[in-house]
Write an enzyme that holds these catalytic residues in place. Sequence first.
Site, PDB file in Angstrom:
ATOM      1  N   ASP A 194      29.968  29.940   3.905  1.00 30.34           N
ATOM      2  CA  ASP A 194      30.270  30.338   2.389  1.00 30.34           C
ATOM      3  C   ASP A 194      30.174  29.282   1.467  1.00 30.34           C
ATOM      4  O   ASP A 194      30.183  29.478   0.308  1.00 30.34           O
ATOM      5  CB  ASP A 194      31.638  30.535   2.660  1.00 30.34           C
TER       6      ASP A 194
ATOM      7  N   ASP B 246      30.794  41.747   7.578  1.00 31.76           N
ATOM      8  CA  ASP B 246      31.740  40.385   7.613  1.00 31.76           C
ATOM      9  C   ASP B 246      32.732  40.545   8.609  1.00 31.76           C
ATOM     10  O   ASP B 246      32.766  41.637   9.217  1.00 31.76           O
ATOM     11  CB  ASP B 246      32.053  40.369   6.367  1.00 31.76           C
TER      12      ASP B 246
HETATM   13  C1  DGJ Z   1      33.344  35.882   3.432  1.00 36.70           C
HETATM   14  C2  DGJ Z   1      31.870  35.778   3.053  1.00 36.70           C
HETATM   15  O1  DGJ Z   1      31.141  35.026   3.843  1.00 36.70           O
HETATM   16  C3  DGJ Z   1      31.566  35.779   1.656  1.00 36.70           C
HETATM   17  O2  DGJ Z   1      30.105  35.833   1.300  1.00 36.70           O
HETATM   18  C4  DGJ Z   1      32.197  37.141   0.947  1.00 36.70           C
HETATM   19  O3  DGJ Z   1      31.418  38.206   1.579  1.00 36.70           O
HETATM   20  C5  DGJ Z   1      33.819  37.273   1.404  1.00 36.70           C
HETATM   21  N1  DGJ Z   1      33.824  37.250   2.873  1.00 36.70           N
HETATM   22  C6  DGJ Z   1      34.077  38.608   0.725  1.00 36.70           C
HETATM   23  O4  DGJ Z   1      35.665  38.724   1.280  1.00 36.70           O
END
Ligand code: DGJ
Length: 760
Positions: free
Chosen positions: A529, A462
Amino acid sequence: MESRVTMLHGRFGGTSVVLAIDEDVSPRIVYWGPDLGAMTDQLLEALDLTGVEALGGNAPSTPVKLPIILENRTGWNGRQGLVGHRANGTAWSPHLITDRVEINCPHATSLSAQAMETGAGVWRIWTSDAFCAVSVLLELELLSTGLLRVKAHLTNAGDDAYELEELSVALPVPVEATEILDFTGRWGRERVPLRVPFEIGCRLHEQRRGRTGFDAPMMMFVGEAGFRFRSGRVYGVHAAFSGNQRVWAEKCPDGRQVIGGGELLMPGEITLGPGELYSTPWVYFAQADGLDEAASRVHGWLRARQRHPSTNRPVTLNVWEAVYFDHDVEHLLEIAQMAASIGVERFVLDDGWFHGRHDATAGLGDWYPDEDQWPEGLAPLSDRVHGLGMQFGLWFEPEMINPDSELARAHPDWIMAASDEWPVEWRHQQVLNLAIPEAFDHLHRQMSLLIRDYGIEYIKWDHNRDLLAAGDQHKGGRAGIHAQTLSTYRLMDLLCAEFPGLEIESCSSGGARIDLEMAQHTARFWPSDCIDPLERQSIMRWTEQLIPLEMLGSHVASPTSRTTGRSSSLSFRGGTALWGHFGIEWDISKASAQERYELAQWIDFYKENRILLFTGDLVRGDSADESLWVQGVVATDRSEGLFELTTRKRSGVSPRSRFRLPGLDPERVYCVRPVVVGADPGGLIDPPWFGATRDGVEMTGRMLALSGVHTPKLFTDQVLLISVHETRDQQSAEISPHETSTALNAESASTAGKLEERNR
Ligand code: DGJ
């Protein structure tokens, strides 16, 4: 092979590129577009000659030439290719001349002493400017699918420092290109298309986020009026860099127009000492008849790579939206057990497992299991996951650091900052400077240990913030995005080399780090997301313009979206998630038995169709009714296809009309039928062509592309799957790729059956 050619014609994959190498200017493109056919040196000369303007009026006295690295001195007044200077302000207007050409193509034919025709391969052209004391090696590679990529390497040949501001490359496009397709976006709503006229001036799309960006241009296209998925000549450009970058389309009043791209350097970011080198990212150029053909040039090339992910992409369950930071080990074990029973093949533990991480405010940088939540480390979970026959994946955010962490307290100087003041926090975090060797080594050590100890097969990597005022404190705050980006690639490559088979997913607050260079270091992207299927339909439609389905994570989330609050049926969620690397992001321990049963059916269907999905050509229908989207994949041998019909809004007309299924072989006869996985899509009323037993009708590929079939009645926000099989295939003894996949999956009995068996 070295050569003294003055014209080169590269032909491959339906693309021709003609390059002229003159004595007075660095290499320039004479033609880039659809295949011109075999040429002679006379024809190439004519091609060049017929592009030269008549002189006269108040204009340059010699014809204006547009080299790939654009130069002002030739009469071009638009953006420049090489922008730099020496400390005293000299050497700012380059005049590069070719010194040497090397052709590295398996198929190359001399047309004369001056001209050569080649197939796919690389042309390397060394150029230099004695006055500015710089040399530039230009690499042009025509890839097997007709995609062209260009890179430049600049060396400071002088005795003093050379300040580089920009090195970019550009290609001319014909005046028939009158429209631009660019993209914008934001968190949870990535890749929103933007159509604008291509008018005099410059459409410059810059990214200064230190990551590719939610609003990344992806591939910026210019094309003839009204270009669409299946038709209309387009010319696309993509700057493959996961830090700051730019692409642009520029039209000058003299009728010349170009598209170009490169890295965007911050002030003072690159100063080359004597003999030092700077390399641009690869800049990709695709010319095509329609956006689908442009996509296939990129997808086909990615798929031909040796290290491209296999078609057997494992069904993945990620627990982020199921538990967020609430890591209760028993609950996670229960989810793992249920996941395995419905056919999940990879289990991913997301954010929240490491030291001090109870919410988003602390812990980043301290990559060891939290002693309170995981007193026995992660082994109870990783062992169970492996014991259930699944792969174990773990979330990291390697380049980030919370000020509230042991690491930040020990090494505040490892945080990126342009001065003694830290940049604003973003999600409570700062950026760890990987260009500092000690920071890089520390991170590498921590990650390697965990990967080894827990047998991690997959990393969700991430990156949840923009890089703002991102300087290197060890260098007085000098801009460090270029070095940071290269260090990230290096760390990814190092880990993959140390742990063969390790797969990395690039996630950046969702889809903010998706580009063709990141695609060389990772196997999967998390597009957004937002898992609400209605939003996802659009995000995927445009992300797959650049990236093939097998590299795009695509999950079934809970009935009510955590991002939008909108509720949708499992049929819509499953039918949407099918078009990518399928997964689940939902607390299935809270789902009903019926929901789990249907989910298992989606998993089965995905497994049966993943080879087709991940080898077939992407086909997007051009529909006059924007409330109805058609997309599919068609096997490369055209023996079968799988389509989805999506109702995205209420239509202005009812009962609507026919929709077309393009991309099949016009001559062959296919059986076309609806496919229902789990429950019927909402509001489905069959049109007559479904037949009494929904075994469909037989039609030719030409009929399907030109006439189509009537839309069923459907509620809004629904997906209906349609399968198309060549009828003769059913009698044929020959095994098609799809049949092979079915055979491979046949050994695992129906997932629903397995579920019952295990529960007994
Ligand atoms: C952003 C990601 O896109 C999510 O899927 C998740 O992993 C969160 N960060 C976790 O902090």
